[in-house]
Design a protein around this motif. Structure first.
Motif, PDB file in Angstrom:
ATOM      1  N   ILE A  13      -7.245   3.818 -11.384  1.00  8.84           N
ATOM      2  CA  ILE A  13      -6.806   2.958 -10.292  1.00  8.84           C
ATOM      3  C   ILE A  13      -7.798   3.085  -9.154  1.00  8.84           C
ATOM      4  O   ILE A  13      -8.002   4.168  -8.603  1.00  8.84           O
ATOM      5  N   GLU A  14      -8.421   1.983  -8.809  1.00  7.29           N
ATOM      6  CA  GLU A  14      -9.423   1.983  -7.744  1.00  7.29           C
ATOM      7  C   GLU A  14      -8.773   2.201  -6.382  1.00  7.29           C
ATOM      8  O   GLU A  14      -9.271   2.935  -5.558  1.00  7.29           O
ATOM      9  N   HIS A  15      -7.645   1.527  -6.149  1.00  4.28           N
ATOM     10  CA  HIS A  15      -6.924   1.677  -4.894  1.00  4.28           C
ATOM     11  C   HIS A  15      -5.510   1.113  -5.050  1.00  4.28           C
ATOM     12  O   HIS A  15      -5.234   0.389  -6.003  1.00  4.28           O
ATOM     13  N   ARG A  16      -4.628   1.473  -4.105  1.00  7.90           N
ATOM     14  CA  ARG A  16      -3.280   0.895  -4.067  1.00  7.90           C
ATOM     15  C   ARG A  16      -3.201   0.024  -2.821  1.00  7.90           C
ATOM     16  O   ARG A  16      -3.548   0.468  -1.733  1.00  7.90           O
ATOM     17  N   LEU A  17      -2.766  -1.188  -2.982  1.00  6.41           N
ATOM     18  CA  LEU A  17      -2.637  -2.116  -1.868  1.00  6.41           C
ATOM     19  C   LEU A  17      -1.176  -2.183  -1.460  1.00  6.41           C
ATOM     20  O   LEU A  17      -0.320  -2.550  -2.254  1.00  6.41           O
ATOM     21  N   PHE A  18      -0.881  -1.812  -0.207  1.00  8.25           N
ATOM     22  CA  PHE A  18       0.459  -1.923   0.344  1.00  8.25           C
ATOM     23  C   PHE A  18       0.469  -3.168   1.225  1.00  8.25           C
ATOM     24  O   PHE A  18      -0.024  -3.150   2.347  1.00  8.25           O
ATOM     25  N   ASP A  19       1.013  -4.256   0.721  1.00  7.54           N
ATOM     26  CA  ASP A  19       1.038  -5.536   1.414  1.00  7.54           C
ATOM     27  C   ASP A  19       2.099  -5.504   2.504  1.00  7.54           C
ATOM     28  O   ASP A  19       3.293  -5.641   2.231  1.00  7.54           O
ATOM     29  N   ILE A  32       7.455   0.192  -0.042  1.00  8.83           N
ATOM     30  CA  ILE A  32       6.354   0.141  -0.990  1.00  8.83           C
ATOM     31  C   ILE A  32       5.724   1.524  -0.953  1.00  8.83           C
ATOM     32  O   ILE A  32       5.273   1.977   0.099  1.00  8.83           O
ATOM     33  N   GLY A  33       5.725   2.221  -2.079  1.00 13.60           N
ATOM     34  CA  GLY A  33       5.149   3.559  -2.075  1.00 13.60           C
ATOM     35  C   GLY A  33       5.638   4.396  -3.239  1.00 13.60           C
ATOM     36  O   GLY A  33       5.913   3.878  -4.320  1.00 13.60           O
ATOM     37  N   ASP A  34       5.776   5.696  -2.985  1.00 14.22           N
ATOM     38  CA  ASP A  34       6.201   6.650  -4.008  1.00 14.22           C
ATOM     39  C   ASP A  34       7.722   6.747  -3.984  1.00 14.22           C
ATOM     40  O   ASP A  34       8.311   7.239  -3.019  1.00 14.22           O
ATOM     41  N   CYS A  86      12.384   6.541  -1.166  1.00 11.76           N
ATOM     42  CA  CYS A  86      10.935   6.514  -0.929  1.00 11.76           C
ATOM     43  C   CYS A  86      10.496   7.848  -0.339  1.00 11.76           C
ATOM     44  O   CYS A  86      10.912   8.216   0.765  1.00 11.76           O
ATOM     45  N   GLY A  89       5.363   6.225   1.924  1.00 10.52           N
ATOM     46  CA  GLY A  89       4.922   4.839   1.832  1.00 10.52           C
ATOM     47  C   GLY A  89       5.378   4.046   3.039  1.00 10.52           C
ATOM     48  O   GLY A  89       5.862   4.596   4.032  1.00 10.52           O
TER      49      GLY A  89
END
Length: 152
Positions: A13-19, A32-34, A86, A89
């Motif tokens: 995974i290059e990165h995680r995007l949190f929109d 959005i997260g863990d 959560c 995140g």
């Protein structure tokens, strides 16, 4: 898949995007997260909970040392197993600590269980622990510090 689960042997995974504009964050308890799902505890979306020694969850509060220093999570709905918790995140809290400026820390409140505040608690035996940072209206980057102090 319909259940949003993907099974892989290995992943890169290059990165995680949190929109932050996501509709997921539009209501209390949006996150959005863990996220974990266990404990079978009745919860209120957007409130902060601590992990109890029996594996269930209870509302965290700054003036209760055992709750404020434990592992923390934000409830995503009315049940910890069904909806999840959560651990870290972006979250939509049940209360917006609106006096915190963008980028400023938020803490547990000592007067209301499960809520966050822009002001560090300051009474005797209160736990001062940064639980996240305010990113905008009803938007907190929830990332509880492992460090805390107990007011003397």
């Amino acid at each position: 898949k319909a259940d949003n689960l993907v099974t892989m042997v290995t992943a890169s995974i290059e990165h995680r995007l949190f929109d932050t504009g996501s509709s997921i964050l539009a209501a209390d308890g949006g996150a959005i997260g863990d996220i974990v799902k266990f404990g079978g505890t009745g919860t209120t979306a957007g409130k902060v909970y601590y992990l109890k020694t029996d594996g269930t969850w209870g509302e965290a509060q700054a003036n209760a040392v055992s709750t404020a220093t434990s592992s923390l999570a934000v409830a995503l709905g009315s049940n910890s197993t069904t909806h999840g918790m959560c651990l870290r995140g972006l979250v939509h809290p049940s209360n917006d600590p609106s006096t915190a400026g963008i980028g400023h820390p938020v803490y547990l409140i000592d007067t209301h269980a499960g809520r966050m505040s822009a002001t560090a608690p300051d009474s005797t035996d209160d736990v001062v622990r940064i639980v996240g940072y305010r990113y905008g209206t009803d938007l907190i980057y929830f990332n509880p510090s492992p460090d805390f102090i107990v007011h003397a």
